[in-house]
Write a protein that holds these residues in place. Sequence first.
Motif, PDB file in Angstrom:
ATOM      1  N   GLY A 145      13.791  10.838 -15.382  1.00 40.66           N
ATOM      2  CA  GLY A 145      14.218   9.635 -14.694  1.00 40.66           C
ATOM      3  C   GLY A 145      13.023   8.865 -14.194  1.00 40.66           C
ATOM      4  N   SER A 146      13.267   7.797 -13.467  1.00 42.27           N
ATOM      5  CA  SER A 146      12.206   6.913 -13.005  1.00 42.27           C
ATOM      6  C   SER A 146      12.260   6.755 -11.492  1.00 42.27           C
ATOM      7  CB  SER A 146      12.350   5.539 -13.668  1.00 42.27           C
ATOM      8  OG  SER A 146      11.512   4.586 -13.064  1.00 42.27           O
ATOM      9  N   ASN A 147      11.080   6.710 -10.859  1.00 48.06           N
ATOM     10  CA  ASN A 147      11.032   6.429  -9.425  1.00 48.06           C
ATOM     11  C   ASN A 147      11.579   5.044  -9.097  1.00 48.06           C
ATOM     12  OD1 ASN A 147       9.825   8.899  -9.088  1.00 48.06           O
ATOM     13  ND2 ASN A 147       7.865   8.123  -8.355  1.00 48.06           N
ATOM     14  N   ALA A 148      11.557   4.141 -10.074  1.00 46.44           N
ATOM     15  CA  ALA A 148      12.057   2.784  -9.834  1.00 46.44           C
ATOM     16  C   ALA A 148      13.559   2.755  -9.654  1.00 46.44           C
ATOM     17  CB  ALA A 148      11.649   1.865 -10.983  1.00 46.44           C
ATOM     18  N   ARG A 149      14.275   3.737 -10.226  1.00 42.67           N
ATOM     19  CA  ARG A 149      15.733   3.819 -10.100  1.00 42.67           C
ATOM     20  C   ARG A 149      16.111   5.297 -10.012  1.00 42.67           C
ATOM     21  NH1 ARG A 149      14.787  -0.092 -13.967  1.00 42.67           N
ATOM     22  NH2 ARG A 149      15.638  -2.174 -13.567  1.00 42.67           N
ATOM     23  N   LEU A 150      15.915   5.880  -8.856  1.00 37.86           N
ATOM     24  CA  LEU A 150      16.185   7.302  -8.699  1.00 37.86           C
ATOM     25  C   LEU A 150      17.682   7.574  -8.834  1.00 37.86           C
ATOM     26  CD1 LEU A 150      13.869   8.102  -5.656  1.00 37.86           C
ATOM     27  CD2 LEU A 150      13.535   8.858  -8.025  1.00 37.86           C
ATOM     28  N   PRO A 151      18.069   8.548  -9.641  1.00 40.34           N
ATOM     29  CA  PRO A 151      19.494   8.870  -9.810  1.00 40.34           C
ATOM     30  C   PRO A 151      19.998   9.769  -8.687  1.00 40.34           C
ATOM     31  CG  PRO A 151      18.191  10.258 -11.248  1.00 40.34           C
ATOM     32  CD  PRO A 151      17.212   9.353 -10.540  1.00 40.34           C
ATOM     33  N   VAL A 152      19.854   9.287  -7.453  1.00 40.88           N
ATOM     34  CA  VAL A 152      20.170  10.074  -6.263  1.00 40.88           C
ATOM     35  C   VAL A 152      20.951   9.189  -5.296  1.00 40.88           C
ATOM     36  CG1 VAL A 152      19.214  11.364  -4.310  1.00 40.88           C
ATOM     37  CG2 VAL A 152      18.097  11.491  -6.541  1.00 40.88           C
ATOM     38  N   ALA A 153      21.958   9.768  -4.638  1.00 43.21           N
ATOM     39  CA  ALA A 153      22.802   9.011  -3.719  1.00 43.21           C
ATOM     40  C   ALA A 153      22.029   8.578  -2.471  1.00 43.21           C
ATOM     41  CB  ALA A 153      24.014   9.859  -3.317  1.00 43.21           C
ATOM     42  N   ASP A 154      22.512   7.504  -1.856  1.00 41.49           N
ATOM     43  CA  ASP A 154      21.892   6.959  -0.653  1.00 41.49           C
ATOM     44  C   ASP A 154      21.890   7.977   0.486  1.00 41.49           C
ATOM     45  OD1 ASP A 154      21.975   4.681  -2.198  1.00 41.49           O
ATOM     46  OD2 ASP A 154      23.242   3.523  -0.828  1.00 41.49           O
ATOM     47  N   ALA A 155      20.788   8.014   1.229  1.00 42.61           N
ATOM     48  CA  ALA A 155      20.688   8.750   2.500  1.00 42.61           C
ATOM     49  C   ALA A 155      21.154  10.201   2.400  1.00 42.61           C
ATOM     50  CB  ALA A 155      21.486   8.021   3.589  1.00 42.61           C
ATOM     51  N   THR A 156      20.694  10.893   1.350  1.00 48.61           N
ATOM     52  CA  THR A 156      21.119  12.276   1.150  1.00 48.61           C
ATOM     53  C   THR A 156      19.967  13.280   1.184  1.00 48.61           C
ATOM     54  OG1 THR A 156      21.011  11.936  -1.241  1.00 48.61           O
ATOM     55  CG2 THR A 156      23.163  11.662  -0.194  1.00 48.61           C
ATOM     56  N   LEU A 157      18.723  12.819   1.230  1.00 47.65           N
ATOM     57  CA  LEU A 157      17.585  13.729   1.134  1.00 47.65           C
ATOM     58  C   LEU A 157      16.902  13.909   2.480  1.00 47.65           C
ATOM     59  CD1 LEU A 157      15.880  12.485  -2.167  1.00 47.65           C
ATOM     60  CD2 LEU A 157      17.570  14.303  -1.876  1.00 47.65           C
ATOM     61  N   ASP A 158      16.416  15.125   2.702  1.00 46.70           N
ATOM     62  CA  ASP A 158      15.625  15.409   3.895  1.00 46.70           C
ATOM     63  C   ASP A 158      14.140  15.177   3.658  1.00 46.70           C
ATOM     64  OD1 ASP A 158      17.649  16.734   5.860  1.00 46.70           O
ATOM     65  OD2 ASP A 158      18.031  17.677   3.919  1.00 46.70           O
ATOM     66  N   CYS A 159      13.706  15.240   2.401  1.00 52.23           N
ATOM     67  CA  CYS A 159      12.286  15.093   2.099  1.00 52.23           C
ATOM     68  C   CYS A 159      12.103  14.562   0.681  1.00 52.23           C
ATOM     69  CB  CYS A 159      11.575  16.445   2.252  1.00 52.23           C
ATOM     70  SG  CYS A 159       9.807  16.395   1.889  1.00 52.23           S
ATOM     71  N   VAL A 160      11.109  13.704   0.520  1.00 52.93           N
ATOM     72  CA  VAL A 160      10.643  13.262  -0.797  1.00 52.93           C
ATOM     73  C   VAL A 160       9.160  13.574  -0.882  1.00 52.93           C
ATOM     74  CG1 VAL A 160      10.177  11.280  -2.294  1.00 52.93           C
ATOM     75  CG2 VAL A 160      12.366  11.453  -1.101  1.00 52.93           C
ATOM     76  N   LEU A 161       8.746  14.199  -1.982  1.00 57.50           N
ATOM     77  CA  LEU A 161       7.332  14.412  -2.286  1.00 57.50           C
ATOM     78  C   LEU A 161       6.883  13.387  -3.303  1.00 57.50           C
ATOM     79  CD1 LEU A 161       7.058  18.284  -2.860  1.00 57.50           C
ATOM     80  CD2 LEU A 161       6.584  17.013  -0.763  1.00 57.50           C
ATOM     81  N   CYS A 162       5.665  12.887  -3.131  1.00 55.27           N
ATOM     82  CA  CYS A 162       5.053  12.018  -4.135  1.00 55.27           C
ATOM     83  C   CYS A 162       3.604  12.465  -4.269  1.00 55.27           C
ATOM     84  CB  CYS A 162       5.164  10.551  -3.728  1.00 55.27           C
ATOM     85  SG  CYS A 162       4.599   9.398  -5.007  1.00 55.27           S
ATOM     86  N   PHE A 172      12.522   5.289  -2.116  1.00 55.59           N
ATOM     87  CA  PHE A 172      12.376   6.468  -1.277  1.00 55.59           C
ATOM     88  C   PHE A 172      13.132   6.282   0.036  1.00 55.59           C
ATOM     89  CE2 PHE A 172       7.950   7.528  -3.245  1.00 55.59           C
ATOM     90  CZ  PHE A 172       8.567   7.814  -4.450  1.00 55.59           C
ATOM     91  N   ALA A 173      13.041   5.087   0.619  1.00 56.66           N
ATOM     92  CA  ALA A 173      13.781   4.815   1.860  1.00 56.66           C
ATOM     93  C   ALA A 173      15.282   4.879   1.627  1.00 56.66           C
ATOM     94  CB  ALA A 173      13.379   3.448   2.406  1.00 56.66           C
ATOM     95  N   ARG A 174      15.719   4.417   0.478  1.00 57.52           N
ATOM     96  CA  ARG A 174      17.164   4.419   0.188  1.00 57.52           C
ATOM     97  C   ARG A 174      17.724   5.829   0.141  1.00 57.52           C
ATOM     98  NH1 ARG A 174      20.262   5.368  -4.090  1.00 57.52           N
ATOM     99  NH2 ARG A 174      18.511   5.515  -5.556  1.00 57.52           N
ATOM    100  N   VAL A 175      17.023   6.755  -0.498  1.00 57.96           N
ATOM    101  CA  VAL A 175      17.591   8.088  -0.723  1.00 57.96           C
ATOM    102  C   VAL A 175      17.364   9.035   0.452  1.00 57.96           C
ATOM    103  CG1 VAL A 175      17.415   7.863  -3.226  1.00 57.96           C
ATOM    104  CG2 VAL A 175      15.525   8.916  -1.960  1.00 57.96           C
ATOM    105  N   LEU A 176      16.436   8.715   1.362  1.00 55.99           N
ATOM    106  CA  LEU A 176      16.172   9.589   2.502  1.00 55.99           C
ATOM    107  C   LEU A 176      17.173   9.355   3.626  1.00 55.99           C
ATOM    108  CD1 LEU A 176      12.275   9.470   2.723  1.00 55.99           C
ATOM    109  CD2 LEU A 176      13.656  11.553   2.490  1.00 55.99           C
ATOM    110  N   LYS A 177      17.511  10.427   4.313  1.00 56.75           N
ATOM    111  CA  LYS A 177      18.305  10.324   5.532  1.00 56.75           C
ATOM    112  C   LYS A 177      17.444   9.703   6.644  1.00 56.75           C
ATOM    113  CE  LYS A 177      20.647  14.740   4.578  1.00 56.75           C
ATOM    114  NZ  LYS A 177      20.813  16.147   5.058  1.00 56.75           N
ATOM    115  N   PRO A 178      18.049   9.072   7.639  1.00 56.14           N
ATOM    116  CA  PRO A 178      17.274   8.682   8.818  1.00 56.14           C
ATOM    117  C   PRO A 178      16.555   9.900   9.395  1.00 56.14           C
ATOM    118  CG  PRO A 178      19.441   7.675   8.887  1.00 56.14           C
ATOM    119  CD  PRO A 178      19.463   8.650   7.740  1.00 56.14           C
ATOM    120  N   GLY A 179      15.266   9.760   9.641  1.00 58.99           N
ATOM    121  CA  GLY A 179      14.470  10.887  10.115  1.00 58.99           C
ATOM    122  C   GLY A 179      13.905  11.746   9.005  1.00 58.99           C
TER     123      GLY A 179
END
Length: 288
Positions: A145-162, A172-179
């Motif tokens: 997949g591509s970082n430009a269009r991550l196939p991940v639901a909104d606000a569901t991740l606790d951490c993103v590594l790059c 990255f902001a879209r897929v991360l939970k607040p905090g």
Amino acid sequence: MILPFQNLTCPLDAAPLRRDGAAWRCPAGHGFDVAREGYVNLLPVQNKRSRDPGDSKEMVAARRRFLNAGHYQPLADEVSRRVLAGLPPRGEASCLDAGCGEGYYLRRLGASAVARHLALAGVDISKWAVQAAARQQREATWLVGSNARLPVADATLDCVLCMFGFPVYAEFARVLKPGGLLLQVDAGPDHLRQLREIIYPALKPERKGEPRVPAGFGMGAHDSLRFTLELEGAEAIADLLLMTPHLFRTTPDGRARAAALTALSLTVDARLLVLVRDGRSVASGSAG
């Protein structure tokens, strides 16, 4: 303990994907087969900029040999430590490696998190990289997949590594939970300086300044990790050069000078930036 990753979305309509035997399917009926190596391709052909994007098979093999030899283990261990320290202390958590390559850093995180319940996923635009990652670890979810269009639901991740990758902060902001945490690792000014001094006629001056804080995030921490790496043998030096962009930026003379080396003492200089997702909403599907 590594848990199944459940927050995938369809790359065609952004609807939730559910595992259905040997495929992932969305409510509209779009299906994506799981390859025999265990990964799934969520990069539609219309989103590719070339027939075979990302790292080549040869680059992936070089990176796998180099990283599996443990040359960057101090960096991987420090990344794992910071991720685990920043995750919720109890319950389940999810982490995505955006630009995972052949999966080394996510594998090290999984090995360090034996007492935690983590859902791990790695995404990379290179089919060869994701294929190699899936062959080496079946427990995580591996995605083309591509970082430009991550196939991940909104606000569901606790951490993103790059890790030494191409950050797309709006995604990255879209897929991360607040905090939630974004841990970004980039090359510092002295990273592999000794090799660069050999292959380039002159080094470009480094840009200075504090790291910028992108929209949707607050600053968590920023510092550096430095250590000395002793490489023995022409093969290890060749693998390092092949897994970096420097091979394609230098001249034939520079490549010849590198090929003549049989030992090299190097500085590893990594910049570690931790950003914290704030509470503001980000429009679904943005990829700024």
